[in-house]
Write a protein that holds these residues in place. Sequence first.
Motif, short mmCIF file in Angstrom:
data_model
loop_
_atom_site.label_atom_id
_atom_site.label_comp_id
_atom_site.label_asym_id
_atom_site.label_seq_id
_atom_site.Cartn_x
_atom_site.Cartn_y
_atom_site.Cartn_z
N GLY A 1 0.81 -1.10 0.07
CA GLY A 1 -0.09 0.00 -0.08
C GLY A 1 0.82 1.19 -0.04
O GLY A 1 0.41 2.23 -0.09
N HIS A 2 2.08 1.21 0.10
CA HIS A 2 2.92 2.42 -0.02
C HIS A 2 2.85 2.77 -1.63
O HIS A 2 3.54 2.19 -2.62
CB HIS A 2 4.69 2.05 0.34
N ALA A 3 2.50 3.86 -1.86
CA ALA A 3 2.27 4.36 -3.18
C ALA A 3 2.81 5.72 -3.34
O ALA A 3 2.41 6.75 -2.52
CB ALA A 3 0.78 4.42 -3.61
N ALA A 4 3.83 6.24 -4.11
CA ALA A 4 4.40 7.21 -4.16
C ALA A 4 4.18 7.63 -5.78
O ALA A 4 4.76 6.98 -6.73
CB ALA A 4 5.99 7.32 -3.94
N LEU A 5 3.79 8.88 -5.91
CA LEU A 5 3.55 9.59 -7.35
C LEU A 5 4.49 10.76 -7.48
O LEU A 5 4.82 11.50 -6.68
CB LEU A 5 2.05 10.11 -7.67
N LYS A 6 5.09 10.74 -8.52
CA LYS A 6 5.74 11.79 -9.17
C LYS A 6 5.35 13.21 -8.81
O LYS A 6 5.94 14.21 -8.36
CB LYS A 6 6.36 11.64 -10.58
N GLU A 7 3.83 13.22 -9.21
CA GLU A 7 3.02 14.52 -8.97
C GLU A 7 3.18 14.87 -7.64
O GLU A 7 2.80 16.06 -7.32
CB GLU A 7 1.88 14.49 -9.55
N ASN A 8 3.45 14.04 -6.54
CA ASN A 8 3.43 14.55 -5.38
C ASN A 8 4.70 14.12 -4.51
O ASN A 8 4.77 13.55 -3.61
CB ASN A 8 2.53 13.41 -4.48
N TYR A 9 5.70 14.74 -5.38
CA TYR A 9 7.12 14.61 -4.75
C TYR A 9 7.67 13.14 -4.58
O TYR A 9 8.70 13.01 -3.74
CB TYR A 9 7.15 15.21 -3.53
N PHE A 10 7.28 12.21 -5.23
CA PHE A 10 7.66 10.87 -4.79
C PHE A 10 7.43 10.40 -3.46
O PHE A 10 8.06 9.73 -2.80
CB PHE A 10 8.76 10.42 -5.42
N LEU A 11 6.38 11.18 -2.76
CA LEU A 11 6.12 10.68 -1.33
C LEU A 11 5.04 9.64 -1.14
O LEU A 11 3.97 9.78 -1.77
CB LEU A 11 5.68 12.11 -0.63
N ASP A 12 5.33 8.67 -0.37
CA ASP A 12 4.44 7.58 -0.20
C ASP A 12 3.38 8.10 0.94
O ASP A 12 3.76 8.15 2.03
CB ASP A 12 5.23 6.32 0.27
N ASP A 13 2.30 8.47 0.30
CA ASP A 13 1.16 9.06 1.25
C ASP A 13 -0.22 8.32 0.89
O ASP A 13 -0.78 8.48 -0.07
CB ASP A 13 1.16 10.60 0.69
N GLY A 14 -0.55 7.53 1.92
CA GLY A 14 -1.88 6.86 1.77
C GLY A 14 -2.91 7.82 1.74
O GLY A 14 -4.06 7.37 0.97
#
Length: 514
Positions: A370-383
Amino acid sequence: MFKKYQKLQNGSDIRGVSLTGVPGEPLSLREDEAKNIAIGFVIWLTEKLGKKPEELVLAIGRDPRTSGPRLLDGLMDGFGLYGCRVYDFDLASTPAMFMATVFPEFKCDGTVMITASHLPYNRNGFKFFTADGGLNKKDITAILEYAADRDVQLAKLGEPPMEGKQVHRLGKLVFEAEKADIMTPYCRHLRELIIKGADNGERPLEGMKITVDAGNGGGGFFATRVLKPLGADISASQFLEPDGMFEHHAPNPEDREAMNAISMQTVISGSDLGLIFDTDVDRSAAVDSRGREIARNGIVAMAAALVAEEHPGTTVVTDSITSRQLTEFLEKELGLKHLRFKRGYRNVINKAIELNREGIDCQLAIETSGHAALKENYFLDDGAYLATKIVIKAAKLHARGLKIDSVIEKLENPADEKEIRIPITCADFGEYGDRVLEELEAFAKAEEGMSLEEPNYEGVRINFTGKARGWCLLRKSLHDPLLPMNIASDDRGGCAAIERIMRDFLGRYSELEL
């Protein structure tokens, strides 16, 4: 002394035992350790940023564990000795602590989240951030080396100037942080994303019923401070109140009891969507209106489908245990590229960042945990950010009379799945595990009906094409003397046949506890 601190390292995090009461688990992370780790972080930051300690702006947040306030005091003692300016955010989420380096009202040089993620109530730990994101394993090692050596501390920082706001408590000199609020701007940020993304007025969730299960961790805010103000009915949500004993179930999207709880509540309440978070909200999963899990391969597929809408053809980096069916969904249904990499959320995130530096577009790094990190969100793993993306899509579909499950309705799942954790009993478990994997690779090459998955970046992944159909991945644990073995089969009950083949092979190793 370093060995004592070294034992606290858990990859890119720090974790230890902070409460007594569990047999065989002595205290290892207390106020004194926290104080020295804080000093180690100060040294690391001054060298990274070229600032003096008194120029640093730091922040501390924590999850609901009962040991959190004491560890916060310990961290503050370390920061205060060198005159750092420190915000105390009290209860917060891990992603919000990173955003404290981004939001202009704080612009912190570094932040610390006091959490042990999904581990039991008696554990606790630290996660560290700068504006570049979370720290890597080598950074944590350096911080712990500094923490363990008083001579190094004095050589690097000199004698503590004893600056900052000071009070005496029980005869002890204590430094106090400035009370501040990170969750209000963070929640506002998420609400604004939903309003903009759903494009349906200031209350785009009117008419939707969404169940949130926070497991008494830190995720209850998503229901009360993000969804409800936007019109969602959150009346069926459960376990929203922070409680460091986690009495109802583990706040963990990978926990079977937890997933059963959110699935049942979503169905019984007639909700359109269910969301569940881990303790510090850097992981999440979902269930559809029929209570079917959107987790593991499903949450990867969901995140990838949402990314594909705006970034067709992008690469998705996942951990090593994703299924063959997921690869087919990503590549054939979504038209994306799938790079199956290694376990460990920092591993997949770092690989995604590396690909982008090489000119390969990669918008998503995600683990089945469930750790998901998106480029659009600083590659932050944010649930919470992933949940926000899901809610936006669900709102758009709801306006058309559709449900969220339609997004991944073409994803097939293995007929049978199983994970077995095999202890290695010898002292040199790392070398022993390497030997087992090396010899398994040679075995698989020689056997009929077995072939090695290529490319493969972790352990040995074998495809079975004979009477046993499916795949098996045997790898070394990231931190423990274990060989985790993941098995998936195309046939109902088919894992047993693959398991028999693997146990026959592994039975020759006397230091494996089968």
